[in-house]
Motif scaffolding. Structure first.
Motif, PDB file in Angstrom:
ATOM      1  N   GLU A  84     -16.003   0.877 -22.489  1.00  0.00           N
ATOM      2  CA  GLU A  84     -14.495   1.410 -22.639  1.00  0.00           C
ATOM      3  C   GLU A  84     -13.646   0.618 -23.142  1.00  0.00           C
ATOM      4  O   GLU A  84     -12.861   1.342 -23.853  1.00  0.00           O
ATOM      5  CB  GLU A  84     -14.182   1.253 -20.974  1.00  0.00           C
ATOM      6  CG  GLU A  84     -14.963   2.077 -19.905  1.00  0.00           C
ATOM      7  CD  GLU A  84     -16.244   0.979 -19.506  1.00  0.00           C
ATOM      8  OE1 GLU A  84     -16.213  -0.160 -19.854  1.00  0.00           O
ATOM      9  OE2 GLU A  84     -17.350   1.709 -18.999  1.00  0.00           O
ATOM     10  N   LYS A  85     -13.701  -0.631 -23.420  1.00  0.00           N
ATOM     11  CA  LYS A  85     -12.672  -1.345 -24.099  1.00  0.00           C
ATOM     12  C   LYS A  85     -13.165  -2.863 -24.663  1.00  0.00           C
ATOM     13  O   LYS A  85     -13.695  -3.713 -23.978  1.00  0.00           O
ATOM     14  CB  LYS A  85     -11.393  -1.283 -23.007  1.00  0.00           C
ATOM     15  CG  LYS A  85     -10.259  -1.972 -23.550  1.00  0.00           C
ATOM     16  CD  LYS A  85      -9.105  -2.113 -22.714  1.00  0.00           C
ATOM     17  CE  LYS A  85      -8.072  -3.000 -22.722  1.00  0.00           C
ATOM     18  NZ  LYS A  85      -7.117  -2.644 -23.661  1.00  0.00           N
ATOM     19  N   THR A  86     -12.431  -3.018 -25.841  1.00  0.00           N
ATOM     20  CA  THR A  86     -12.540  -4.408 -26.151  1.00  0.00           C
ATOM     21  C   THR A  86     -11.186  -5.252 -26.089  1.00  0.00           C
ATOM     22  O   THR A  86     -10.073  -4.487 -26.696  1.00  0.00           O
ATOM     23  CB  THR A  86     -13.279  -4.781 -27.475  1.00  0.00           C
ATOM     24  OG1 THR A  86     -14.586  -4.116 -27.414  1.00  0.00           O
ATOM     25  CG2 THR A  86     -13.366  -6.046 -28.232  1.00  0.00           C
ATOM     26  N   THR A  87     -11.194  -6.580 -25.702  1.00  0.00           N
ATOM     27  CA  THR A  87      -9.838  -7.106 -25.835  1.00  0.00           C
ATOM     28  C   THR A  87      -9.982  -8.484 -26.775  1.00  0.00           C
ATOM     29  O   THR A  87     -10.942  -8.942 -27.073  1.00  0.00           O
ATOM     30  CB  THR A  87      -9.475  -7.612 -24.461  1.00  0.00           C
ATOM     31  OG1 THR A  87     -10.429  -8.581 -24.058  1.00  0.00           O
ATOM     32  CG2 THR A  87      -8.935  -6.599 -23.569  1.00  0.00           C
ATOM     33  N   TRP A  88      -8.925  -8.878 -27.443  1.00  0.00           N
ATOM     34  CA  TRP A  88      -9.128  -9.693 -28.548  1.00  0.00           C
ATOM     35  C   TRP A  88      -8.912 -11.254 -28.042  1.00  0.00           C
ATOM     36  O   TRP A  88      -8.188 -11.314 -26.798  1.00  0.00           O
ATOM     37  CB  TRP A  88      -7.862  -9.462 -29.500  1.00  0.00           C
ATOM     38  CG  TRP A  88      -7.751  -8.136 -29.821  1.00  0.00           C
ATOM     39  CD1 TRP A  88      -6.750  -7.319 -30.194  1.00  0.00           C
ATOM     40  CD2 TRP A  88      -8.746  -7.258 -30.464  1.00  0.00           C
ATOM     41  NE1 TRP A  88      -6.841  -6.160 -30.412  1.00  0.00           N
ATOM     42  CE2 TRP A  88      -8.155  -6.048 -30.662  1.00  0.00           C
ATOM     43  CE3 TRP A  88     -10.114  -7.271 -30.410  1.00  0.00           C
ATOM     44  CZ2 TRP A  88      -8.781  -4.949 -31.066  1.00  0.00           C
ATOM     45  CZ3 TRP A  88     -10.819  -6.071 -30.609  1.00  0.00           C
ATOM     46  CH2 TRP A  88     -10.232  -4.884 -31.114  1.00  0.00           C
ATOM     47  N   GLY A  89      -9.447 -12.156 -28.677  1.00  0.00           N
ATOM     48  CA  GLY A  89      -9.296 -13.587 -28.473  1.00  0.00           C
ATOM     49  C   GLY A  89      -7.974 -14.127 -28.726  1.00  0.00           C
ATOM     50  O   GLY A  89      -7.079 -13.325 -29.176  1.00  0.00           O
ATOM     51  N   GLU A  90      -7.912 -15.365 -28.162  1.00  0.00           N
ATOM     52  CA  GLU A  90      -6.619 -15.974 -28.474  1.00  0.00           C
ATOM     53  C   GLU A  90      -6.508 -16.636 -29.987  1.00  0.00           C
ATOM     54  O   GLU A  90      -7.428 -16.563 -30.940  1.00  0.00           O
ATOM     55  CB  GLU A  90      -6.568 -17.317 -27.815  1.00  0.00           C
ATOM     56  CG  GLU A  90      -6.566 -17.162 -26.353  1.00  0.00           C
ATOM     57  CD  GLU A  90      -5.376 -16.614 -25.630  1.00  0.00           C
ATOM     58  OE1 GLU A  90      -4.197 -17.036 -26.229  1.00  0.00           O
ATOM     59  OE2 GLU A  90      -5.398 -15.695 -24.820  1.00  0.00           O
ATOM     60  N   LEU A  91      -5.314 -16.752 -30.293  1.00  0.00           N
ATOM     61  CA  LEU A  91      -5.066 -17.327 -31.864  1.00  0.00           C
ATOM     62  C   LEU A  91      -5.726 -18.727 -31.981  1.00  0.00           C
ATOM     63  O   LEU A  91      -5.827 -19.339 -30.869  1.00  0.00           O
ATOM     64  CB  LEU A  91      -3.631 -17.475 -32.141  1.00  0.00           C
ATOM     65  CG  LEU A  91      -2.815 -16.421 -32.195  1.00  0.00           C
ATOM     66  CD1 LEU A  91      -1.236 -16.476 -32.586  1.00  0.00           C
ATOM     67  CD2 LEU A  91      -3.586 -15.139 -33.446  1.00  0.00           C
ATOM     68  N   PRO A  92      -6.357 -18.893 -33.160  1.00  0.00           N
ATOM     69  CA  PRO A  92      -6.769 -18.209 -34.087  1.00  0.00           C
ATOM     70  C   PRO A  92      -7.830 -17.304 -34.296  1.00  0.00           C
ATOM     71  O   PRO A  92      -8.084 -16.641 -35.162  1.00  0.00           O
ATOM     72  CB  PRO A  92      -6.749 -19.243 -35.431  1.00  0.00           C
ATOM     73  CG  PRO A  92      -7.433 -20.547 -34.601  1.00  0.00           C
ATOM     74  CD  PRO A  92      -6.822 -20.462 -33.242  1.00  0.00           C
TER      75      PRO A  92
END
Ligand code: C6P
Length: 415
Positions: A270-278
């Motif tokens: 359904e969905k992908t979420t992004w990792g932390e920086l960097p």
């Protein structure tokens, strides 16, 4: 490492011993390597550090629990800290490893510009830009229906800021993108008036420091920019590695640039979420040993002294302009020595720069001939190409003498 103890004065003759490339003859002649703005040579300290890393500590990073994975991760993250300190960034997570300055600038243009530019907005660049800080902005601006504007050069080879009020009156400026040091002319920009103006417009300020970082102290906080791009290969590091510094709050709000492994937090159908920086901006396996090598290069430059490197290049530029100026038929481009880094662009009568460079090569002299990825500037100068000699911490005046002798030979060949 062979350097003088006085950090204000650098001993280039001693430093050369660190660079194995100078141990050979080229066409039977000593090598006069005057193409460092294109890519610098590498000291043994960097080559040895990378070899040792591969021999003792190499594995993939951030995903292995074994000893080598831990060592490699520590090596990569140690290099990130070195880059952070080198550009005086507030936080390590703001340093994104990329392949080179070109990729860094594309990242900003695509990931920031792609989402934030639209009809009615404007991007402002200068006539002195390298294509890497020109073409991505031109492309994204036009693709998103925004205006693409270029500040012209004046007759003293400096960016003319007299049109800023008019631009501010007629446009909503969202991006100001400029270099700190020009690769073609060596001009050191006075960025303060432009950063102030960008702030007044509410625009982001993008600094291409590919030619500045190797040669002078670069401080993202003093510059008051939002993004800064550098390339490892121009500063005694390996090719295939560069860094983007971005202001943390802006990087956090941005969409990613490249998508895939490592840059995610969670992936579902359904969905992908992004990792932390960097990590959000470091998709796929990192250039691990290259980053480590860039860290070793920073150690090397810091030990030599960045201020000493800058002073050394100023001396060389003044010497080169004096000696080249004696050659009949030469046209020199660019500002006076005190306003430029170690770059001298010139043309010799109507001899094509490629012919000049080829004949010089036979005397062991390596220079660059061409448009230097600055076609708008070449257009302004009214030429298709120039010759360019560029200097670094290992450059010695004898190489400039070899260049001058070579140019006299070129004149004889074409007489
Ligand atoms: N200039 C030169 O001979 P990359 O290739 O991505 O490492 O660097 C691109 C770049 C960006 N900005 C400036 C000011 C540059 O000088 C360069 C690279 C080389 O001048 C190759 S064209």
């Amino acid at each position: 490492m062979a350097v003088t103890t006085d950090r204000r004065k650098l001993d280039a003759h001693a430093l050369r011993a660190d660079f194995p490339i100078f141990e050979q003859l080229i066409h039977g002649k000593p090598l006069a390597y005057l193409d460092s703005a294109n890519s610098s040579q590498k000291p043994r300290q960097v080559l040895d550090a990378m070899t040792a890393f591969y021999e003792t500590s190499y594995a993939n990073v951030h995903r292995a629990v074994h000893v080598l994975g831990e060592r490699a991760t520590a090596g990569l993250e140690g290099a990130r800290e070195k880059v952070r300190a080198f550009v005086n960034a507030p936080e390590e997570r703001e340093i994104v490893f990329v392949r080179n300055a070109t990729e860094a600038l594309n990242l900003v243009a695509y990931a920031w510009g792609g989402s934030n530019l639209g009809p009615g907005d404007a991007v402002v660049v200068t006539e002195l830009e390298h294509h890497s800080n020109f073409v991505p902005w031109q492309y994204i601006a036009r693709r998103n229906g925004a205006e693409f504007l270029m500040l012209p050069l004046d007759d003293a080879y400096e960016v003319d800021l007299s049109g800023l009020d008019e631009i501010a009156r007629d446009h909503t400026v969202k991006v100001v993108a400029t270099n700190l040091v020009s690769n073609s002319l060596g001009t050191i920009a006075d960025l303060a008036p432009l950063t102030r103006w960008a702030r007044e417009q509410g625009a982001i300020f993008v600094c291409d420091a590919a030619q500045a970082a190797p040669h002078m102290r670069v401080d993202v906080q003093a510059l008051d920019c939002d993004f800064l791009a550098i390339s490892g290969h121009k500063m005694c590091g390996p090719s295939g590695i560069g860094a983007l510094w971005g202001r943390g709050s802006i990087l956090e709000a941005m969409e990613p640039f490249l998508l895939g492994g490592h840059m995610i937090n969670s992936v579902r159908y359904e969905k992908t979420t992004w990792g932390e920086l960097p990590h959000k901006f470091e998709a796929g396996t990192s250039p691990i040993a290259e980053a480590y090598g860039m860290g070793a290069a920073i150690d090397y430059l810091e030990a030599a002294g960045i201020d000493a490197i800058e002073a050394h290049e100023h001396e060389l530029v003044a010497y080169a302009l004096g000696r080249l100026g004696e050659i009949p038929g030469i046209t020199l481009y660019g500002p006076p020595p005190e306003r430029r880094a170690g770059v001298v662009s010139f043309n010799l009568a109507d001899i094509h720069p490629h012919d000049v460079a080829q004949i010089l090569d036979r005397s062991g002299v390596a220079i660059r001939a061409g448009h230097h990825c600055c076609q708008p500037l070449m257009h302004k100068l009214g030429v298709a190409a120039t010759n360019r000699a560029s200097f670094y911490l290992y450059t010695v005046p004898e190489e400039i003498d070899q260049l001058v002798d070579g140019l006299h030979t070129v004149r004889k060949v074409f007489a």
